[in-house]
Design an enzyme around this catalytic site. Structure first.
Site, short mmCIF file in Angstrom:
data_model
loop_
_atom_site.label_atom_id
_atom_site.label_comp_id
_atom_site.label_asym_id
_atom_site.label_seq_id
_atom_site.Cartn_x
_atom_site.Cartn_y
_atom_site.Cartn_z
N HIS A 1 13.05 -5.38 -1.66
CA HIS A 1 11.72 -5.17 -1.08
C HIS A 1 10.58 -5.49 -2.03
O HIS A 1 9.42 -5.45 -1.64
CB HIS A 1 11.57 -3.72 -0.59
CG HIS A 1 11.44 -2.76 -1.72
ND1 HIS A 1 12.51 -2.31 -2.43
CD2 HIS A 1 10.36 -2.19 -2.29
CE1 HIS A 1 12.11 -1.50 -3.38
NE2 HIS A 1 10.80 -1.40 -3.33
C1 UD1 Z 1 6.41 1.19 -2.06
C2 UD1 Z 1 6.23 1.34 -3.57
C3 UD1 Z 1 7.50 0.90 -4.30
C4 UD1 Z 1 8.72 1.58 -3.74
C5 UD1 Z 1 8.78 1.35 -2.24
C6 UD1 Z 1 9.98 2.01 -1.62
C7 UD1 Z 1 3.91 1.02 -4.33
C8 UD1 Z 1 3.02 0.14 -5.12
N1 UD1 Z 1 5.14 0.55 -4.09
O1 UD1 Z 1 6.52 -0.20 -1.80
O2 UD1 Z 1 7.37 1.21 -5.66
O3 UD1 Z 1 9.86 1.04 -4.37
O4 UD1 Z 1 7.59 1.88 -1.66
O5 UD1 Z 1 10.14 1.69 -0.29
O6 UD1 Z 1 3.53 2.10 -3.97
N2 UD1 Z 1 5.73 -0.58 6.19
C9 UD1 Z 1 6.12 -0.24 7.46
N3 UD1 Z 1 6.45 1.06 7.70
C10 UD1 Z 1 6.40 2.01 6.75
C11 UD1 Z 1 5.98 1.65 5.46
C12 UD1 Z 1 5.66 0.36 5.19
O7 UD1 Z 1 6.18 -1.06 8.36
O8 UD1 Z 1 6.73 3.18 7.03
C13 UD1 Z 1 5.42 -1.99 5.89
C14 UD1 Z 1 3.98 -2.33 6.04
O9 UD1 Z 1 3.90 -3.61 6.59
C15 UD1 Z 1 3.47 -2.39 4.62
C16 UD1 Z 1 4.72 -2.84 3.86
O10 UD1 Z 1 5.82 -2.28 4.57
O11 UD1 Z 1 2.38 -3.22 4.47
C17 UD1 Z 1 4.78 -2.39 2.43
O12 UD1 Z 1 4.60 -0.99 2.32
P1 UD1 Z 1 3.84 -0.34 1.06
O13 UD1 Z 1 3.79 1.13 1.21
O14 UD1 Z 1 2.57 -1.05 0.79
O15 UD1 Z 1 4.75 -0.72 -0.18
P2 UD1 Z 1 6.34 -0.80 -0.33
O16 UD1 Z 1 6.72 -2.24 -0.39
O17 UD1 Z 1 7.04 0.06 0.66
#
Ligand code: UD1
Length: 363
Positions: A207
């Protein structure tokens, strides 16, 4: 009586905070606890299932910040957190890990003069292009209590000028959760195994933006997994970010490569424990496979968790197709299990040690 505000934001935070909430609740005369969720992760399978399986109390407060750019997430958490903090007025804010919410909370708390305890302090990849490295560095600078999972964390913190008396080497609260729930995962395994029709298999998670946000990089990694999947089944629970990129880039998935939605904690633990090899770019999974003695290939140029390389089963690999295929094939040919010694204090009792420290500190 100490007023403690625990905060969580994203999936890897839950297993780090759950055992601490549990342990503190054994001392109701010493602690009043409130649990706050930022809502950075909001899908049921990125959040709710973990609260259920870890038997965590429902968050008392949810800030519902959702997704956004790093600045948006950090700013939203700060804006919404400040009045909550003023309202509850805790003695301590407990922040785990290195996600965006970790730093956002710490910044708000320090400005209001509220003390911060950082769980999993002092880990360093020395790679400042990682958002998590920035979150770790800055949070540690302003924390008042720093709980570490490995001896080298103290050296990292000392180099950055952190006073030694603030640092406590307690072990790994994520491993506390693993130790508590592995018997349940083992009971779940036979059904899961027959449902997915598994014997020997490769388990994958990916991811990190560095691996999934560029079409060329992601295509390279997936083509390696496609190639391996003609020899051995590959199971890949897909993070929402990665799912979106695979479809956006139109990347082909072969038949032996099974993509699933994100999986709950207990089933994922069972899948890790029985995998022939794990391929990942996660931080926590490097540690869990080390504890479980399962070979782990980490698709990253560095790790903030070197103890998983020196004591554990972890190896860093390049994101080129041939390097990935070769590393997986080598791991598949190795003896079952892998050489691993459990890092010091990864014994399921880190939360007990943390609570002992909290009971001793004043205020
Ligand atoms: C975050 C953490 C990372 C951790 C990861 C675990 C930061 C900088 N990064 O990254 O260190 O390893 O979580 O999963 O905080 N999304 C959904 N549903 C959700 C959550 C996210 O659809 O419940 C999608 C959204 O499109 C979002 C993308 O995933 O834009 C990324 O989510 P985000 O919380 O920005 O960062 P992670 O990649 O999950």
């Amino acid at each position: 009586m100490k007023r403690i505000l625990h905060v969580v934001g994203a999936r890897p935070n839950y297993m780090k905070i759950a055992p601490l909430v549990r342990e503190m609740s054994n001392y109701p005369r010493d602690f009043t606890q409130v649990l706050l969720h930022t809502g950075q992760h909001y899908d049921d399978n990125m959040s709710k299932i973990f609260f259920d399986e870890l038997e965590m109390p429902r968050p008392d407060i949810n800030l519902e910040v959702g997704s956004g750019t790093h600045a948006e997430q950090t700013a939203q958490v700060m804006l919404r957190f400040e009045p909550v903090l003023a309202d509850f007025n805790p003695d301590w804010v407990v922040v785990p890990g290195d996600v965006n919410s970790t730093l956002a909370f710490a910044l708000v708390a320090v400005k209001l003069g509220i003390r911060i305890a950082h769980i999993e302090a002092g880990l360093r990849s020395f790679d400042r292009t990682m958002p998590e490295e920035i979150n770790r560095l800055l949070t540690d600078q302003i924390a008042d209590l720093l709980f570490t999972t490995a001896p080298e964390a103290r050296e990292n913190l000392a180099r950055e000028g952190i006073a030694p008396e603030k640092i406590h080497f307690v072990g790994n609260t994520m491993i506390d959760t693993l130790v508590r729930l592995i018997p349940i995962a083992e009971r779940r395994w036979p059904a899961l195994r027959s449902e997915l029709n598994l014997d020997r298999y490769v388990l994958v998670t990916l991811h990190r933006p560095a691996n999934v946000d560029e079409a060329g990089d992601l295509a390279e990694v997936i083509s390696a997994l496609n190639e391996v999947s003609s020899e051995v089944p590959v199971v890949f629970p897909v993070h929402p970010r990665t799912r979106a990129r695979i479809s956006e880039f139109g990347i082909q998935i072969d038949q032996g490569l099974t993509l699933t939605d994100p999986i709950g904690y207990v089933d994922f633990l069972a899948l890790q424990a029985h995998a022939t090899v794990v391929v990942t770019d996660s931080g926590g999974i490097q540690e869990e496979t080390t504890f479980l003695g399962v070979p782990c290939l980490t698709v990253r140029p560095n790790t903030e968790r070197p103890v998983t390389l020196s004591h554990g089963t972890n190896r860093l690999i390049n994101k080129e197709r041939t390097a990935i295929v070769e590393a997986i094939r080598t791991a598949l040919m190795g003896p079952p299990g892998a050489k691993s010694s459990r890092p010091e204090l990864w014994d399921g009792k880190a939360s007990e040690r943390i609570v002992r420290v909290f009971r001793k500190v004043a205020g």
